[in-house]
Each structure stands twice: as structure tokens, then as C-alpha cells.
Design an enzyme around this catalytic site. Structure first.
Site, PDB file in Angstrom:
ATOM      1  N   ASP A  35      48.945  34.680  29.936  1.00 12.87           N
ATOM      2  CA  ASP A  35      48.182  34.476  31.168  1.00 12.87           C
ATOM      3  C   ASP A  35      48.936  33.491  32.041  1.00 12.87           C
ATOM      4  O   ASP A  35      49.634  32.604  31.530  1.00 12.87           O
ATOM      5  CB  ASP A  35      46.777  33.943  30.856  1.00 12.87           C
ATOM      6  CG  ASP A  35      45.847  34.035  32.055  1.00 12.87           C
ATOM      7  OD1 ASP A  35      45.122  35.047  32.155  1.00 12.87           O
ATOM      8  OD2 ASP A  35      45.858  33.116  32.898  1.00 12.87           O
ATOM      9  N   LYS A  40      44.569  28.271  29.657  1.00 11.58           N
ATOM     10  CA  LYS A  40      43.512  29.251  29.389  1.00 11.58           C
ATOM     11  C   LYS A  40      43.926  30.170  28.243  1.00 11.58           C
ATOM     12  O   LYS A  40      43.133  30.464  27.338  1.00 11.58           O
ATOM     13  CB  LYS A  40      43.222  30.064  30.645  1.00 11.58           C
ATOM     14  CG  LYS A  40      42.243  31.240  30.457  1.00 11.58           C
ATOM     15  CD  LYS A  40      40.853  30.781  30.078  1.00 11.58           C
ATOM     16  CE  LYS A  40      39.794  31.852  30.306  1.00 11.58           C
ATOM     17  NZ  LYS A  40      39.980  33.064  29.505  1.00 11.58           N
ATOM     18  N   TYR A  66      57.990  36.208  26.251  1.00 16.04           N
ATOM     19  CA  TYR A  66      58.755  37.355  26.736  1.00 16.04           C
ATOM     20  C   TYR A  66      59.220  38.239  25.578  1.00 16.04           C
ATOM     21  O   TYR A  66      59.197  39.468  25.666  1.00 16.04           O
ATOM     22  CB  TYR A  66      59.947  36.837  27.542  1.00 16.04           C
ATOM     23  CG  TYR A  66      60.908  37.891  28.012  1.00 16.04           C
ATOM     24  CD1 TYR A  66      60.598  38.721  29.096  1.00 16.04           C
ATOM     25  CD2 TYR A  66      62.138  38.065  27.384  1.00 16.04           C
ATOM     26  CE1 TYR A  66      61.488  39.686  29.531  1.00 16.04           C
ATOM     27  CE2 TYR A  66      63.034  39.023  27.814  1.00 16.04           C
ATOM     28  CZ  TYR A  66      62.704  39.834  28.888  1.00 16.04           C
ATOM     29  OH  TYR A  66      63.587  40.787  29.320  1.00 16.04           O
ATOM     30  N   ASN A 121      42.412  47.009  39.144  1.00 16.21           N
ATOM     31  CA  ASN A 121      42.070  47.818  40.310  1.00 16.21           C
ATOM     32  C   ASN A 121      43.012  47.588  41.490  1.00 16.21           C
ATOM     33  O   ASN A 121      43.583  46.517  41.620  1.00 16.21           O
ATOM     34  CB  ASN A 121      40.632  47.509  40.741  1.00 16.21           C
ATOM     35  CG  ASN A 121      39.624  48.147  39.811  1.00 16.21           C
ATOM     36  OD1 ASN A 121      39.733  49.318  39.487  1.00 16.21           O
ATOM     37  ND2 ASN A 121      38.644  47.373  39.373  1.00 16.21           N
ATOM     38  N   PRO A 122      43.160  48.624  42.336  1.00 12.38           N
ATOM     39  CA  PRO A 122      42.624  49.982  42.209  1.00 12.38           C
ATOM     40  C   PRO A 122      43.377  50.735  41.107  1.00 12.38           C
ATOM     41  O   PRO A 122      44.561  50.998  41.228  1.00 12.38           O
ATOM     42  CB  PRO A 122      42.869  50.600  43.586  1.00 12.38           C
ATOM     43  CG  PRO A 122      44.032  49.822  44.143  1.00 12.38           C
ATOM     44  CD  PRO A 122      43.943  48.441  43.582  1.00 12.38           C
ATOM     45  N   SER A 144      42.317  53.011  33.006  1.00 13.08           N
ATOM     46  CA  SER A 144      40.942  53.205  32.522  1.00 13.08           C
ATOM     47  C   SER A 144      40.183  54.235  33.339  1.00 13.08           C
ATOM     48  O   SER A 144      39.209  54.829  32.862  1.00 13.08           O
ATOM     49  CB  SER A 144      40.186  51.880  32.514  1.00 13.08           C
ATOM     50  OG  SER A 144      40.217  51.267  33.789  1.00 13.08           O
ATOM     51  N   THR A 150      31.868  57.097  33.847  1.00 13.30           N
ATOM     52  CA  THR A 150      31.276  58.106  32.967  1.00 13.30           C
ATOM     53  C   THR A 150      30.242  57.469  32.040  1.00 13.30           C
ATOM     54  O   THR A 150      29.153  58.026  31.829  1.00 13.30           O
ATOM     55  CB  THR A 150      32.376  58.803  32.147  1.00 13.30           C
ATOM     56  OG1 THR A 150      33.245  59.526  33.038  1.00 13.30           O
ATOM     57  CG2 THR A 150      31.789  59.772  31.131  1.00 13.30           C
ATOM     58  N   HIS A 176      38.317  55.920  40.648  1.00 11.75           N
ATOM     59  CA  HIS A 176      37.404  54.872  40.173  1.00 11.75           C
ATOM     60  C   HIS A 176      37.003  54.069  41.408  1.00 11.75           C
ATOM     61  O   HIS A 176      37.609  53.065  41.758  1.00 11.75           O
ATOM     62  CB  HIS A 176      38.096  53.972  39.146  1.00 11.75           C
ATOM     63  CG  HIS A 176      37.255  52.803  38.726  1.00 11.75           C
ATOM     64  ND1 HIS A 176      35.966  52.938  38.272  1.00 11.75           N
ATOM     65  CD2 HIS A 176      37.525  51.470  38.711  1.00 11.75           C
ATOM     66  CE1 HIS A 176      35.480  51.742  37.978  1.00 11.75           C
ATOM     67  NE2 HIS A 176      36.405  50.832  38.248  1.00 11.75           N
TER      68      HIS A 176
END
Length: 318
Positions: A35, A40, A66, A121-122, A144, A150, A176
Site C-alpha cells: 500500500d 497502514k 517489489y 473503477n471504472p 470484477s 449480479t 459496471h
């Protein structure tokens, strides 16, 4: 016995929910977490390590480097720019292309030769971006797609008919996003069309509109109230990863690269796809109604327009 390793990029709401599910099910031998916020990532790793005694199998969870990409089976990309208030998923395009291009280049340069799975997204367009930048074959990149849509469609129908959601077959295909297509012609419970199971005095068009609108709108409603959607999509990712690693041969409505199926070409879009050790192994072509096919083509046109914009951004960067 084959050892399974995944690398998770992005340990935000979706990434951490995904990682927790992986540990709970004990699906892999090793999971590296990366991250941009290193503290975090480190904290999530510690927290997940303390969950491993309760999991089905032990998972070696550690902060990723890496070098972890090279021998990974799957890289799950949950990294994303933040969705600003009032923006659609498609408005995220420019920021996420800026994030993805150098990231994908670095992953490929590491020697990674596995599968990319992503919900960012997108998602249809970002799946295309990964394909273009990585130059990987289409089966190795799975977005996804409309898997979560669905699931929402299944859930809302299950409440109407008082059955378990997993007993409802009700696909959503296309983008989506707002142009998604509810495939009512194939919505079934126990092999019976759901519309045939309604009382004879039901206004079918009103029923269809109500369920379809709720399916499309609910993601925004959740986002307004909690700032994210993470539980459903994380389990969708787990299902995809599990299908690849254990050759499940399941069918999910994911972002797949179509080359002639449904009369579409050169676009990542949500369609029923067989997922197994070959990744996105093949696309299932449903016999759609004329209206559904027209809606799917309209959805593809929207995605293609943004793919062209993504191409322009990438051309400027590379």
C-alpha cells in the site's frame, strides 16, 4: 503440492476486506500486501497475522516488496483514486490511469507472469488499461465487472420470492455502472423464469423497473452512507481468485475482453465467463432479447468511448 501466492496492492476498505476473507478461508500459502501508506499496510499485516489462528489454513501474511511479484500466482489490484462526491465511476478514469500505468509497468518488469484481478473503477476500462500496458493475453486479466451487480440483482429477487440468494440465477451484464443490463430473459429460480412465478395480476414492467433501478442505485446509496462498498466486492474477488487457483470452472459475470461475442469486439465488458486455472477461459453467449442486446451494445459504446480516452492518456504517458 502446489503452493499458492498472491500479492494485494491497495489495503483500503476493499483490499483489507479481501485480505481478511483470504485469511479466514486459508486459500493461499502466502499473501504479500502493498500500500502507498506503508504504516497502514504494516498494521493490516499485523492484524491479519493475529487472525491466522482462527483461519481454515495458515496464511503467511507479510508486507510486500517489489521482489514479491515475480513468483506470485495472482496480483489483486485494489488501488484506486478516491471517488469524489457527485462523480460517476467513469470520472475516475484519468486519475486511475495515472496510477495504473507505472504500477503495471513495474509489475511486468519484475518478471511476473500470473493473473491480474481487479475491482478498481471504472473496472471495465481499467481492465483494458492493464491489458494494454502489460501486453498480457486477455485470459490473464479479469475485472470484477458486473459480478457485484449480479449479486445485488439475485438478492433483491430472492427477497421477493423468499428463497436463498444463491438459488436465484439473474445475470447483470455490460458496464459496471449506470448502463448495466438486467437480463430478465434469463432470470430464473429452480429453472422457472422469475416473471412466470409472480401473481397473475402483477404489473410486470413496473416490477422489472423497480428491481432493476434498485440494483443500479444501491451502490450509490451505500456509498453515501458509509463512503465505500467493500464487503460484497471483496467476496467477489475471493471467488475469482479461488476459481483460478483451484480450477473451479465457475461462471461469473466479470469484465472479459470480447472478440466477436455478442457482436462486440475489442472491449472489456461484464459478460458470463468461465473462470478456471486458465483465468478467463471462455465467454458464454446468452441468447438475449433484442432489447437486451441493444442495451448491451449501448453499454459497450459508453465503455469504448472511455477506452479511447484512456488510450489518449496512455499515449501521452508512454
Amino acid at each position: 503440492m502446489a503452493r499458492h501466492k498472491i500479492v494485494l496492492i491497495g489495503s483500503g476498505y476493499v483490499g483489507s476486506a479481501f485480505a481478511h476473507a483470504i485469511v479466514a478461508k486459508g486459500l493461499v500459502d502466502e499473501m504479500a500486501i502493498i500500500d502507498i501508506d506503508e504504516d497502514k499496510a504494516k498494521a493490516d499485516v499485523w492484524d491479519l497475522n493475529h487472525a491466522t489462528p482462527f483461519g481454515d489454513n495458515f496464511v503467511n501474511v507479510h508486507v510486500g516488496q517489489y521482489e514479491d511479484f515475480k513468483d506470485a500466482d495472482i496480483v489483486v489490484i485494489c488501488a484506486s483514486a478516491k471517488l469524489a462526491k457527485g462523480e460517476t465511476r467513469l470520472k475516475l478514469l484519468e486519475d486511475n490511469v495515472d496510477i495504473f500505468v507505472p504500477m503495471i509497468q513495474r509489475i511486468v518488469d519484475s518478471g511476473f507472469d500470473g493473473y491480474f484481478v481487479l475491482p478498481s473503477n471504472p473496472v471495465d476500462i481499467m481492465s483494458y488499461v492493464v491489458k494494454r500496458v502489460s501486453n498480457f493475453p486477455k485470459n490473464k486479466i479479469i475485472g470484477s465487472g458486473t459480478s457485484l451487480d449480479t449479486a445485488r440483482f439475485q438478492f433483491f429477487l430472492s427477497r421477493e420470492f423468499d428463497v436463498a440468494p444463491n438459488q436465484v440465477y439473474a445475470p447483470i451484464i455490460g458496464e459496471h455502472g449506470d448502463s448495466q443490463v438486467a437480463v430478465w430473459s434469463h432470470a430464473q429460480i429452480a429453472g422457472e423464469p422469475v416473471l412466470d412465478l409472480l401473481p397473475s395480476n402483477t404489473n410486470l414492467e413496473a416490477f422489472k423497473t423497480s428491481i432493476s433501478n434498485r440494483t443500479t442505485q444501491i451502490g450509490y446509496d451505500i456509498y453515501v452512507r458509509k463512503g465505500t462498498t467493500n464487503f460484497g466486492i471483496s467476496l467477489s474477488l475471493v471467488r475469482i481468485v479461488e476459481a483460478i487457483l483451484f480450477n473451479k470452472n465457475i461462471i461469473m459475470n466479470v469484465s472479459s475482453y470480447v472478440e466477436g461475442e455478442y457482436g462486440l469486439s475489442d472491449v472489456y465488458i461484464g459478460v458470463p465467463t468461465v473462470i478456471n486455472r486458465n483465468g478467463a477461459d471462455r465467454i458464454i453467449e446468452l441468447a438475449l432479447s433484442k432489447e437486451e442486446l441493444s442495451q448491451l451494445h449501448h453499454s459497450a459504446d459508453i465503455i469504448l468511448d472511455y477506452q479511447r480516452q484512456a488510450d489518449a492518456i496512455i499515449d501521452q504517458m508512454c
